[in-house]
Design an enzyme around this catalytic site. Sequence first.
Site, PDB file in Angstrom:
ATOM      1  N   ASP A 224       5.237   5.808  -3.915  1.00 43.25           N
ATOM      2  CA  ASP A 224       5.693   5.947  -5.485  1.00 43.25           C
ATOM      3  C   ASP A 224       5.520   7.168  -5.677  1.00 43.25           C
ATOM      4  O   ASP A 224       6.604   7.962  -5.963  1.00 43.25           O
ATOM      5  CB  ASP A 224       4.862   5.346  -6.042  1.00 43.25           C
ATOM      6  CG  ASP A 224       5.469   5.103  -7.650  1.00 43.25           C
ATOM      7  OD1 ASP A 224       6.620   5.361  -8.085  1.00 43.25           O
ATOM      8  OD2 ASP A 224       4.650   4.562  -8.623  1.00 43.25           O
TER       9      ASP A 224
ATOM     10  N   SER B 172       2.759  -3.238  -0.894  1.00 40.17           N
ATOM     11  CA  SER B 172       1.253  -3.742  -1.220  1.00 40.17           C
ATOM     12  C   SER B 172       0.428  -3.338  -0.168  1.00 40.17           C
ATOM     13  O   SER B 172      -0.896  -3.823  -0.425  1.00 40.17           O
ATOM     14  CB  SER B 172       1.413  -5.155  -1.626  1.00 40.17           C
ATOM     15  OG  SER B 172       1.766  -5.418  -2.734  1.00 40.17           O
ATOM     16  N   THR B 173       0.875  -2.896   1.037  1.00 41.31           N
ATOM     17  CA  THR B 173      -0.247  -2.528   1.993  1.00 41.31           C
ATOM     18  C   THR B 173      -1.014  -1.322   2.152  1.00 41.31           C
ATOM     19  O   THR B 173      -1.658  -1.207   2.890  1.00 41.31           O
ATOM     20  CB  THR B 173       0.476  -2.662   3.313  1.00 41.31           C
ATOM     21  OG1 THR B 173       1.432  -1.541   3.484  1.00 41.31           O
ATOM     22  CG2 THR B 173       1.381  -4.141   3.387  1.00 41.31           C
TER      23      THR B 173
ATOM     24  N   GLY C 244       0.742   7.219  -2.986  1.00 37.91           N
ATOM     25  CA  GLY C 244       1.603   6.555  -1.970  1.00 37.91           C
ATOM     26  C   GLY C 244       2.867   6.772  -1.932  1.00 37.91           C
ATOM     27  O   GLY C 244       3.403   7.897  -2.468  1.00 37.91           O
TER      28      GLY C 244
HETATM   29  N1  AR6 Z   1       7.671   6.358   3.271  1.00 33.40           N
HETATM   30  C1  AR6 Z   1       7.371   5.201   3.652  1.00 33.40           C
HETATM   31  N2  AR6 Z   1       6.277   4.462   3.380  1.00 33.40           N
HETATM   32  C2  AR6 Z   1       5.214   5.233   2.891  1.00 33.40           C
HETATM   33  C3  AR6 Z   1       5.263   6.540   2.525  1.00 33.40           C
HETATM   34  C4  AR6 Z   1       6.671   7.060   2.653  1.00 33.40           C
HETATM   35  N3  AR6 Z   1       7.090   8.333   2.028  1.00 33.40           N
HETATM   36  N4  AR6 Z   1       4.106   6.987   1.821  1.00 33.40           N
HETATM   37  C5  AR6 Z   1       3.371   5.908   1.918  1.00 33.40           C
HETATM   38  N5  AR6 Z   1       4.030   4.848   2.676  1.00 33.40           N
HETATM   39  P1  AR6 Z   1       1.303   2.186  -1.493  1.00 33.40           P
HETATM   40  P2  AR6 Z   1       1.009  -0.312  -2.590  1.00 33.40           P
HETATM   41  C6  AR6 Z   1       3.495   3.474   2.862  1.00 33.40           C
HETATM   42  O1  AR6 Z   1       0.027   2.371  -1.545  1.00 33.40           O
HETATM   43  O2  AR6 Z   1       0.050  -0.723  -1.947  1.00 33.40           O
HETATM   44  C7  AR6 Z   1       0.881   3.898  -6.028  1.00 33.40           C
HETATM   45  O3  AR6 Z   1      -0.087   4.552  -6.760  1.00 33.40           O
HETATM   46  C8  AR6 Z   1       1.960   3.501   2.872  1.00 33.40           C
HETATM   47  O4  AR6 Z   1       1.302   4.128   4.160  1.00 33.40           O
HETATM   48  O5  AR6 Z   1       2.324   3.245  -1.554  1.00 33.40           O
HETATM   49  O6  AR6 Z   1       2.271  -1.198  -3.077  1.00 33.40           O
HETATM   50  C9  AR6 Z   1       1.751   2.761  -7.117  1.00 33.40           C
HETATM   51  O7  AR6 Z   1       2.156   3.571  -8.315  1.00 33.40           O
HETATM   52  C10 AR6 Z   1       1.632   1.732   2.823  1.00 33.40           C
HETATM   53  O8  AR6 Z   1       1.984   1.267   4.277  1.00 33.40           O
HETATM   54  O9  AR6 Z   1       1.848   0.884  -2.183  1.00 33.40           O
HETATM   55  C11 AR6 Z   1       0.858   1.531  -7.424  1.00 33.40           C
HETATM   56  O10 AR6 Z   1      -0.224   1.996  -8.193  1.00 33.40           O
HETATM   57  C12 AR6 Z   1       2.953   1.609   2.104  1.00 33.40           C
HETATM   58  O11 AR6 Z   1       3.853   2.656   2.051  1.00 33.40           O
HETATM   59  C13 AR6 Z   1       0.298   1.279  -6.000  1.00 33.40           C
HETATM   60  O12 AR6 Z   1       0.459   2.604  -5.174  1.00 33.40           O
HETATM   61  C14 AR6 Z   1       2.747   1.212   0.775  1.00 33.40           C
HETATM   62  O13 AR6 Z   1       1.511   1.657   0.205  1.00 33.40           O
HETATM   63  C15 AR6 Z   1       1.096   0.447  -5.219  1.00 33.40           C
HETATM   64  O14 AR6 Z   1       0.337   0.172  -3.995  1.00 33.40           O
END
Ligand code: AR6
Length: 171
Positions: A33, A121-122, A31
């Site tokens: 991260d 978290s979404t 994601g």
């Molecule tokens: N810019 C902005 N938003 C983004 C980007 C980007 N480049 N890429 C993804 N998103 P997530 P979580 C959005 O899964 O749910 C990781 O493995 C994505 O579409 O990144 O908090 C960490 O290491 C979504 O709307 O974070 C943790 O293990 C939002 O960012 C876990 O994921 C959050 O999705 C955290 O999960």
Amino acid sequence: MDIEMVRGDITRQAVDAVVNAANKSLLGGGGVDGAIHRAGGPRILAECKVIRAERYPDGLPTGQAVATTSGELPAKWVIHTVGPVYAKSQDRSHLLASCHTDSLRVADELAAQSVAFPAISTGIYGYPLKEAAPVALRAVRAAPTNVARVLFVLFDEASLRAFESALREEQ
Ligand code: AR6
């Protein structure tokens, strides 16, 4: 405080600090991260490892935040926070709110004026957008902070719509 919402990639934002939706390990993931570590380069991970060793041997607790260099990103710092994994049977909204409040506390320590948040978290952590957006917005609005500009950077249309509708419902 000025709150804005845009659809886009948080790694491209020229703000003082970008917030990373990390995990307890601080050692990277998928994601947003993964995108931040890829775009920012290895200096971010190197600093995360030092923070783990010196301050959080058991990992960063959910709802808390720490800052590192941004490496090659246009922002000056990355603020890493750990959102809650969504659970239907348990209200974890205080932890999601805390991610935002604690990230802004860290931003104040850095004297950052502008901070960009993703929709914490979404994604992988499964929090429904409709529930997460008002929690995120209210937490930012209520935070005792000197940050002048908060930008929510939403990766897709559905996320942008959910945050915009939370903003409308606030008014
Ligand atoms: N810019 C902005 N938003 C983004 C980007 C980007 N480049 N890429 C993804 N998103 P997530 P979580 C959005 O899964 O749910 C990781 O493995 C994505 O579409 O990144 O908090 C960490 O290491 C979504 O709307 O974070 C943790 O293990 C939002 O960012 C876990 O994921 C959050 O999705 C955290 O999960």
